[in-house]
Design an enzyme around this catalytic site. Sequence first.
Site, short mmCIF file in Angstrom:
data_model
loop_
_atom_site.label_atom_id
_atom_site.label_comp_id
_atom_site.label_asym_id
_atom_site.label_seq_id
_atom_site.Cartn_x
_atom_site.Cartn_y
_atom_site.Cartn_z
N ARG A 158 25.60 106.31 -52.50
CA ARG A 158 26.99 106.02 -52.20
C ARG A 158 27.50 104.82 -52.96
O ARG A 158 26.75 103.88 -53.23
CB ARG A 158 27.18 105.73 -50.71
CG ARG A 158 27.08 106.96 -49.83
CD ARG A 158 27.41 106.62 -48.39
NE ARG A 158 26.76 105.39 -48.00
CZ ARG A 158 27.26 104.52 -47.12
NH1 ARG A 158 28.42 104.73 -46.56
NH2 ARG A 158 26.59 103.43 -46.82
N SER A 172 16.89 100.78 -50.50
CA SER A 172 16.04 100.76 -49.31
C SER A 172 14.62 101.23 -49.56
O SER A 172 14.18 102.27 -49.05
CB SER A 172 16.71 101.57 -48.21
OG SER A 172 17.98 101.02 -48.00
N ASP A 178 18.23 98.14 -46.39
CA ASP A 178 19.15 98.66 -45.37
C ASP A 178 18.99 97.96 -44.02
O ASP A 178 19.97 97.78 -43.28
CB ASP A 178 19.03 100.19 -45.21
CG ASP A 178 17.60 100.68 -45.04
OD1 ASP A 178 16.67 99.87 -45.06
OD2 ASP A 178 17.42 101.92 -44.89
C1 BGC Z 1 11.50 101.81 -46.98
C2 BGC Z 1 12.24 100.64 -46.39
C3 BGC Z 1 13.49 101.10 -45.68
C4 BGC Z 1 13.16 102.18 -44.66
C5 BGC Z 1 14.37 102.72 -43.94
C6 BGC Z 1 11.27 102.88 -45.92
O1 BGC Z 1 10.67 104.00 -46.50
O2 BGC Z 1 10.26 101.41 -47.51
O3 BGC Z 1 12.58 99.72 -47.40
O4 BGC Z 1 14.10 100.02 -45.04
O5 BGC Z 1 12.51 103.26 -45.34
O6 BGC Z 1 15.29 103.28 -44.81
#
Ligand code: BGC
Length: 539
Positions: free
Chosen positions: A137, A201, A255
């Site tokens: 996004r 994320s 995130d």
């Molecule tokens: C990632 C994290 C992320 C989480 C939620 C995980 O697979 O390693 O960085 O915060 O997913 O999205």
Amino acid sequence: MEVDVNRRNGRNRGRFHLRVGLKGQREAVQMSSGVTNGASDGPAAKRARLEDKESEQATVSPATMTKVEDFLLPFRLSPEKLREVSSKLRKDLIRGLGKHTHRRAPVKMLPTFVRDTPDGTENGDFLALDLGGTNFRVLHVRVEESLQKVLKMDAQVCAIPQEMMEGPGEELFDHIAACLAEFLESLELKDKVLPLGFTFSFPCEQKDIDKSILIRWTKGFACSGVEGHDVVQLLREAIKRRGDYDIGSVAMVNDTVGTMMNCAYQDQSCEIGLIIGTGTNACYMEEMRHVKRVEGDEGRMCINTEWGGFGDDGSLRDVQTEFDVEVDRSSINPGVHTFEKMISGMYLGEVARLVLIEMTKKNLLFGGEMSEALSTPDSFETRFISDIEEESTGLEHALQILTEDLGLPATPEDCELVRLVCNTLSTRSAQLCGAALAAVANRIRNNRGLNHFTTTVGVEGTVYTKHPHYSDRLEETVKALAPKCNINFIVTDDGSGKGAAMVTAVAQRLAIPSTLLEDSDGDNNEDEEEEEEEEEEED
Ligand code: BGC
């Protein structure tokens, strides 16, 4: 500030249904929105209604039920086991933070260089990018100090084709830069140089707020040439290759951090961000004196725990079932993110599918008849679990999903048993997450030497928000394992977009330079051992 405070409390009032307790017994709980009238709501009336309901639903023979319950036993976690999980994570949090122990720690405890939550003086226009699932996004966000609001001005979603998720990294970043170009063009913003919050994320080693090295991909991504590289630089290079626009300062955001900051703008007591969606993770405000890998002892810094990696050193072997081991083995990243694979949306449906296959083979379901759809990986989607556990419509959904989506000869009895499987898996997920959250909350309380600690958790993710009972089960577990912490949950809206802008705004306000120190190789664990002892004494 548009925060959704849909805490789901009070949503399930009035009607009874059956659920499976920790030890596998059927137990009655009051749920769902049936009609009640005050006078008939005493214990005797409740019991009568329960018995009615039980006889209506009890289509499964006791003999079959006993076999199924035995089969599902490895998924049931006793309160003692959950306490053990919570205390293992607590030790891993310390290892991840330690200068000498970090390198080998499964829970990475990554410094985010976010040193404060919003104070209400933030202001201005920002761009936000959000990459972390199957879509990408681009957003234009305005933080209005005078209104104390974060406004999402415009947003555009760009799909990421499966091939791109596993292709060369350069193509992925070119695609991101192209989407951003199109977005800016459509808003006539191409000649403005706006600061940008990049919600990325995945586990990243941040060297600073705008320098972030991808440690490893998770959630189905496997683009080459990105792991071990600075994602901000990859983004800037892709924008430079185009040469038709530029961006200002960049803040890298996980995130969880966006979620915490978005929530904290509304509720200053929010110091924990939690995601239970495609993946799972949490962040929280840690004392700088414990963030041994970053220079300085004053104040606090937000730590991205990356708790999805909990268990990657084998510490959760006694909790993993053969089905978890199989899901891990057939995933794109075996051996990595063990905890996440037992909990989050990307994997929960697949664990359920493997369980259903095994139960069918054992003639406990569908008269022993398999379907092609059920044998196809990922055909049992995680959202089916929420649908099937819906109070009043769940069994109808089950019938529809099993017969229409999966082509199985499902009877009402099968539907009830499948609902039991869903209930068992989602309960385990919520309890594991609750145990992990309790470890974080207990840690903050100990850090501050408080007898009682009250805090708010900003939370997002469809597993938490869309499931009818998940939040209640999670909260129940946290209460039991962190009895001295009073935790308020707020479901936030768009931490990855609005929260990213907020992180960028706060970073601009503070702009304190700091340095990530070199790790040592783990021979000298004295500091970390000292902290473990300190924590145990305080408890
Ligand atoms: C990632 C994290 C992320 C989480 C939620 C995980 O697979 O390693 O960085 O915060 O997913 O999205």
